[in-house]
Design a protein around this motif. Structure first.
Motif, PDB file in Angstrom:
ATOM      1  N   PHE A  75       0.840  -1.207   0.000  1.00  0.00           N
ATOM      2  CA  PHE A  75       0.000   0.000   0.000  1.00  0.00           C
ATOM      3  C   PHE A  75       0.872   1.253   0.000  1.00  0.00           C
ATOM      4  O   PHE A  75       2.046   1.192   0.373  1.00  0.00           O
ATOM      5  CB  PHE A  75      -0.947  -0.013   1.206  1.00  0.00           C
ATOM      6  CG  PHE A  75      -0.289   0.346   2.511  1.00  0.00           C
ATOM      7  CD1 PHE A  75       0.635  -0.501   3.097  1.00  0.00           C
ATOM      8  CD2 PHE A  75      -0.598   1.539   3.161  1.00  0.00           C
ATOM      9  CE1 PHE A  75       1.239  -0.173   4.303  1.00  0.00           C
ATOM     10  CE2 PHE A  75       0.003   1.866   4.363  1.00  0.00           C
ATOM     11  CZ  PHE A  75       0.927   1.010   4.934  1.00  0.00           C
ATOM     12  N   PRO A  76       0.285   2.384  -0.401  1.00  0.00           N
ATOM     13  CA  PRO A  76       1.041   3.641  -0.361  1.00  0.00           C
ATOM     14  C   PRO A  76       1.140   4.125   1.086  1.00  0.00           C
ATOM     15  O   PRO A  76       0.161   4.567   1.645  1.00  0.00           O
ATOM     16  CB  PRO A  76       0.195   4.602  -1.204  1.00  0.00           C
ATOM     17  CG  PRO A  76      -1.190   4.021  -1.186  1.00  0.00           C
ATOM     18  CD  PRO A  76      -1.070   2.553  -0.969  1.00  0.00           C
ATOM     19  N   CYS A  77       2.316   3.998   1.672  1.00  0.00           N
ATOM     20  CA  CYS A  77       2.481   4.233   3.107  1.00  0.00           C
ATOM     21  C   CYS A  77       2.854   5.682   3.380  1.00  0.00           C
ATOM     22  O   CYS A  77       3.788   6.212   2.790  1.00  0.00           O
ATOM     23  CB  CYS A  77       3.563   3.292   3.641  1.00  0.00           C
ATOM     24  SG  CYS A  77       3.957   3.556   5.367  1.00  0.00           S
ATOM     25  N   ALA A  78       2.096   6.314   4.285  1.00  0.00           N
ATOM     26  CA  ALA A  78       2.370   7.715   4.618  1.00  0.00           C
ATOM     27  C   ALA A  78       3.530   7.843   5.595  1.00  0.00           C
ATOM     28  O   ALA A  78       4.002   8.947   5.839  1.00  0.00           O
ATOM     29  CB  ALA A  78       1.111   8.341   5.217  1.00  0.00           C
TER      30      ALA A  78
ATOM     31  N   TYR B 108      -4.739  -2.146   5.427  1.00  0.00           N
ATOM     32  CA  TYR B 108      -5.137  -1.395   4.221  1.00  0.00           C
ATOM     33  C   TYR B 108      -5.865  -2.268   3.209  1.00  0.00           C
ATOM     34  O   TYR B 108      -6.742  -1.802   2.476  1.00  0.00           O
ATOM     35  CB  TYR B 108      -3.876  -0.798   3.581  1.00  0.00           C
ATOM     36  CG  TYR B 108      -4.104   0.211   2.473  1.00  0.00           C
ATOM     37  CD1 TYR B 108      -3.929   1.570   2.700  1.00  0.00           C
ATOM     38  CD2 TYR B 108      -4.465  -0.191   1.185  1.00  0.00           C
ATOM     39  CE1 TYR B 108      -4.114   2.508   1.694  1.00  0.00           C
ATOM     40  CE2 TYR B 108      -4.657   0.737   0.161  1.00  0.00           C
ATOM     41  CZ  TYR B 108      -4.483   2.081   0.416  1.00  0.00           C
ATOM     42  OH  TYR B 108      -4.664   3.003  -0.584  1.00  0.00           O
ATOM     43  N   LEU B 140      -1.881  10.443  11.141  1.00  0.00           N
ATOM     44  CA  LEU B 140      -1.541   9.898   9.828  1.00  0.00           C
ATOM     45  C   LEU B 140      -0.151   9.233   9.878  1.00  0.00           C
ATOM     46  O   LEU B 140       0.063   8.153   9.324  1.00  0.00           O
ATOM     47  CB  LEU B 140      -1.564  11.004   8.767  1.00  0.00           C
ATOM     48  CG  LEU B 140      -1.292  10.546   7.331  1.00  0.00           C
ATOM     49  CD1 LEU B 140      -2.366   9.577   6.847  1.00  0.00           C
ATOM     50  CD2 LEU B 140      -1.229  11.745   6.382  1.00  0.00           C
ATOM     51  N   GLN B 141       0.760   9.868  10.571  1.00  0.00           N
ATOM     52  CA  GLN B 141       2.112   9.336  10.699  1.00  0.00           C
ATOM     53  C   GLN B 141       2.103   8.016  11.474  1.00  0.00           C
ATOM     54  O   GLN B 141       2.882   7.108  11.223  1.00  0.00           O
ATOM     55  CB  GLN B 141       2.995  10.380  11.395  1.00  0.00           C
ATOM     56  CG  GLN B 141       4.470  10.048  11.448  1.00  0.00           C
ATOM     57  CD  GLN B 141       5.079   9.882  10.050  1.00  0.00           C
ATOM     58  OE1 GLN B 141       4.658  10.518   9.102  1.00  0.00           O
ATOM     59  NE2 GLN B 141       6.053   8.984   9.944  1.00  0.00           N
ATOM     60  N   ARG B 143      -0.655   5.871  11.686  1.00  0.00           N
ATOM     61  CA  ARG B 143      -1.418   4.822  11.005  1.00  0.00           C
ATOM     62  C   ARG B 143      -0.890   4.481   9.611  1.00  0.00           C
ATOM     63  O   ARG B 143      -1.113   3.397   9.101  1.00  0.00           O
ATOM     64  CB  ARG B 143      -2.875   5.239  10.863  1.00  0.00           C
ATOM     65  CG  ARG B 143      -3.595   5.287  12.186  1.00  0.00           C
ATOM     66  CD  ARG B 143      -5.086   5.390  11.949  1.00  0.00           C
ATOM     67  NE  ARG B 143      -5.756   5.702  13.200  1.00  0.00           N
ATOM     68  CZ  ARG B 143      -6.943   6.285  13.271  1.00  0.00           C
ATOM     69  NH1 ARG B 143      -7.569   6.638  12.165  1.00  0.00           N
ATOM     70  NH2 ARG B 143      -7.499   6.515  14.433  1.00  0.00           N
ATOM     71  N   GLY B 144      -0.275   5.446   8.981  1.00  0.00           N
ATOM     72  CA  GLY B 144       0.273   5.161   7.655  1.00  0.00           C
ATOM     73  C   GLY B 144      -0.682   5.419   6.509  1.00  0.00           C
ATOM     74  O   GLY B 144      -0.267   5.421   5.357  1.00  0.00           O
ATOM     75  N   PHE B 145      -1.954   5.595   6.798  1.00  0.00           N
ATOM     76  CA  PHE B 145      -2.892   5.966   5.738  1.00  0.00           C
ATOM     77  C   PHE B 145      -4.167   6.555   6.327  1.00  0.00           C
ATOM     78  O   PHE B 145      -4.475   6.320   7.490  1.00  0.00           O
ATOM     79  CB  PHE B 145      -3.227   4.782   4.820  1.00  0.00           C
ATOM     80  CG  PHE B 145      -3.976   3.661   5.485  1.00  0.00           C
ATOM     81  CD1 PHE B 145      -5.368   3.607   5.462  1.00  0.00           C
ATOM     82  CD2 PHE B 145      -3.301   2.627   6.127  1.00  0.00           C
ATOM     83  CE1 PHE B 145      -6.060   2.575   6.066  1.00  0.00           C
ATOM     84  CE2 PHE B 145      -3.992   1.585   6.726  1.00  0.00           C
ATOM     85  CZ  PHE B 145      -5.367   1.549   6.703  1.00  0.00           C
TER      86      PHE B 145
END
Lengths: 464, 234
Positions: A75-78, B108, B140-141, B143-145
């Motif tokens: 997945f596109p990871c933030a 995800y 966001l940082q 959880r990653g999304f």
């Protein structure tokens, strides 16, 4: 020097946080599972007290060992701002992805300060148990591997006590792991009672001991994913029980949680084919306890043809031999368990058995119903293979309906038969395999029990 | 013709789906879940509240509105900002567990399970801009999304970032009254982009409606014409 400086360089060479050591020793954890800031972790990494690795390597998950491509997702990871792959197999313990660090303690070993006396247990062992107990002790002290093949009702737990005591006194950290939470809940209080002078940690999903660091740990195999090279002795109870036998990642958990040189002891009444093969070829040492504690043979199952049971249930009829078996026991007020091959078959049959409720794995009142049967408030229960282990009810008799079905493996049938005749007062009872054509597993289960009884007689472990 | 063997994204069991000529040539979208799991989604149906799409219950309605929406609309601070919310499923135990796994455990892959359900519904809405309820930077940082953004990304729908979060405390820890009385929690990123526009805001769950109403109010006060929202569950 400025006294309010908090530069990491001001920490002397040997200093490390003992709280962090306490939290991380023998573990492998996500940052989210460690109640210390990333700064503290980084400082310890610089000093060599902590190591980190990223969670996914090549094609497998470092935490759970998963290698099944279907159980990875990208997945596109933030967090890392890239396409990032994570493991879906152990996702319930928090996501492990390519950019997720896992932390381990690499500093000095924790000293458990085990007292000179650890055990307070004065029970006696049967002859068969004594032999096994001596072997377990040797294996723990010499870090070997051993299969303890003990019949259902042999008293396996007591066989471990002397070995655990010797191991603890020798400064070893010991773990008893089992696939089942029920077993942890049953074992923990017995171990705490037998070893009152040390800490005993009981780990399962949602337990309060999650962070407890103890010389003796009893855990579900799932919890071992959070350990790394922690244990000097690993005892695996019910080694063949679902899901350990099915799930390779649980096998990985065991290997990861123990030290490479650790002693490994497998406890079971029904070793897998592979384990028996290793034992017969001499690759795996084993000790057997072929007799029960009460020195009576294990009741041998009887096979009874009952026609096409599936079809009869669909026509809302109970196969006549089954009906006769049930009626006889209802009249004599004997508690019974009827095992069915699936929830679907059981649900078709249930309306035909009045006054006998059903239980299965996800049934909300499973525990209460088993207790009601034990207390004599219920005459019997219909069940799936979920009750094949761990149930002890006085005077119980069991019937397996559709015993030739593939879910009834040799080991399932031996475990089911093992529910009968467990107490001193009532060491006998009947087990009937109702079938529409014998299976190999049925024949092998009966042979298994007969040969254990023969061995017990030869070794003089039976009375009469 | 045989079977395709894939595992269900929810229960991980093997799915045995027969391969038919239609499935081979019409390239129907592949379902990620088995029929057992699909049956556990409880669609919202029947007569629903004209604003929030709650199923209407005799004891909790006045005409076409549920009493919650009536309370919002009778409050001059809140009246008229949210035109309509569309939610797909009842937030039952199954969906609670699923969304928790998706959002809090960070799975995800479940976006691929949830997003297709939204597709048809989104096609029926008319809008100029579509956006999501934002997460705070920290969240966001961690959880990653963003769970709502992922749904739109899976559907390959172009969205615009219209809102950012001012307040960072967790909503789920607050009572209804506390949530309603919160000061503004969203900031509009570009007033010019939204002047006179119809905007759809996507989120995962509609609980009290306070999150989406805060977002709707911020956008409308900044010049948007009409705000509709869409969530998976309510």
């Amino acid at each position: 020097m400025n006294p309010i400086s908090h530069s990491p360089l001001s920490i002397p060479q040997q200093a490390y946080s003992t709280e962090l050591q306490h939290h991380l020793f023998g573990r492998q954890l996500l940052a989210a599972e460690i109640p210390f800031s990333l700064d503290v972790l980084e400082t310890h990494i610089e000093q060599g007290y902590v190591a980190k690795t990223f969670g996914i390597e090549l094609d497998h998950c470092i935490r759970c060992g998963n290698q099944d491509k279907q159980l990875f997702y990208t997945f596109p990871c933030a967090i890392c701002r890239q396409l990032c792959t994570y493991c879906r197999s152990c996702i319930m313990m928090g996501r492990v992805s390519e950019c997720t660090p896992l932390y381990t303690w690499t500093g000095p070993a924790y000293d458990f300060h085990v007292p000179k006396s650890v055990m307070n247990w004065s029970g006696t062992l049967s002859e068969g148990q004594q032999t096994a107990s001596d072997r377990v002790k040797q294996v723990i002290l010499h870090q070997e591997e051993l299969l303890v093949w003990a019949v259902c009702g042999a008293g396996k737990t007591e066989v471990l006590f002397a070995g655990i005591e010797a191991g603890l006194l020798a400064g070893k950290r010991i773990c008893i792991a089992t696939p089942r939470t029920d077993v942890v809940l049953e074992l923990a209080p017995r171990l705490k009672k037998a070893f009152p002078f040390i800490e005993v940690a009981a780990l399962y999903g949602g337990s309060d001991d999650r962070h407890k660091l103890a010389p003796l740990t009893v855990a579900t195999i799932h919890q071992l994913f959070r350990f790394k090279e922690a244990f000097d002795a690993m005892i695996i109870d019910e080694v063949d029980a679902f899901p350990y036998s099915m799930d390779p990642s649980l096998h990985y958990a065991v290997q990861k949680a123990k030290k490479q040189t650790a002693a490994t002891i497998y406890l079971t009444a029904t070793p897998s084919r592979q384990m028996k093969k290793q034992y017969r070829s001499g690759k795996l040492q084993a000790v057997t306890i072929p007799a029960r504690y009460h020195r009576q043979p294990i009741p041998v199952p009887e096979m009874k043809w009952c026609g096409n049971w599936a079809k009869q249930f669909q026509q809302k009829k109970i196969p006549r031999p089954v009906q006769a078996w049930v009626n006889e026991r209802l009249q004599s007020k004997t508690p019974i368990l009827l095992f069915f091959p699936s929830i679907a078959v059981m649900e078709t049959a249930r309306p035909l058995f009045q006054n006998l409720p059903a239980v299965y794995a996800e049934h909300p009142s499973r525990k209460e119903r088993v207790q009601a049967l034990r207390d004599g408030e219920l005459q019997g229960l219909l069940t799936t293979t979920i009750l094949e282990r761990g149930v002890t009810i006085e005077r119980l008799e069991v019937a397996v309906i559709g015993a030739e079905h593939e879910v009834f493996t040799e080991s399932a049938l031996v475990q089911i038969a093992g529910r009968v005749g467990r107490s001193f007062a009532y060491p006998t009872g009947s087990i009937t395999f109702f079938h529409y054509g014998k299976s190999k597993a049925m024949v092998e289960a009966i042979r298994h029990i007969t040969s254990m009884n023969e061995e017990a007689r030869k070794r003089g472990l039976l009375d009469g | 013709m045989g079977f395709s063997m894939a595992n269900c994204y929810i229960c991980y069991e093997k799915m045995r789906k027969p391969i038919t000529w239609t499935s081979l040539f019409l390239r129907q979208p592949k379902s990620r879940i088995c029929s057992n799991c699909e049956a556990k989604f409880a669609w919202i149906s029947g007569e629903t509240c004209a604003i929030c799409s709650r199923e209407l219950d005799e004891s909790f309605r006045r005409e076409q509105l549920c009493l919650d929406c009536l309370r919002w609309e009778n409050n001059p601070e809140w009246a008229g900002y949210l035109t309509k919310n569309v939610s797909l499923f009842h937030y039952n135990d199954f969906l609670k567990e699923l969304i928790a796994k998706y959002k809090y455990r960070g799975d995800y892959a479940l976006a691929e399970v949830l997003a297709p359900f939204m597709k048809e519904c989104l096609q029926q809405l008319e809008y100029d801009l579509i956006t999501v309820i934002p997460l705070s930077k920290d969240r966001l940082q961690e959880r990653g999304f963003n769970q709502a953004q992922a749904l739109l990304d899976i559907l390959q729908i172009n969205s615009t970032e219209l809102l950012t979060r001012i307040h960072t405390e967790k909503q789920s820890k607050k009572s209804r009254q506390e949530r309603i009385n919160l000061p503004q929690i969203f900031r509009v990123t570009s007033r010019t982009a939204i002047q006179g526009k119809s905007v759809v805001i996507v989120d995962d769950i509609y609980t009290t409606g306070s999150t989406v109403r805060h977002a709707a109010k911020a956008l409308k006060l900044a010049g948007a014409e009409k705000i509709e929202t869409m969530t998976i569950a309510r």
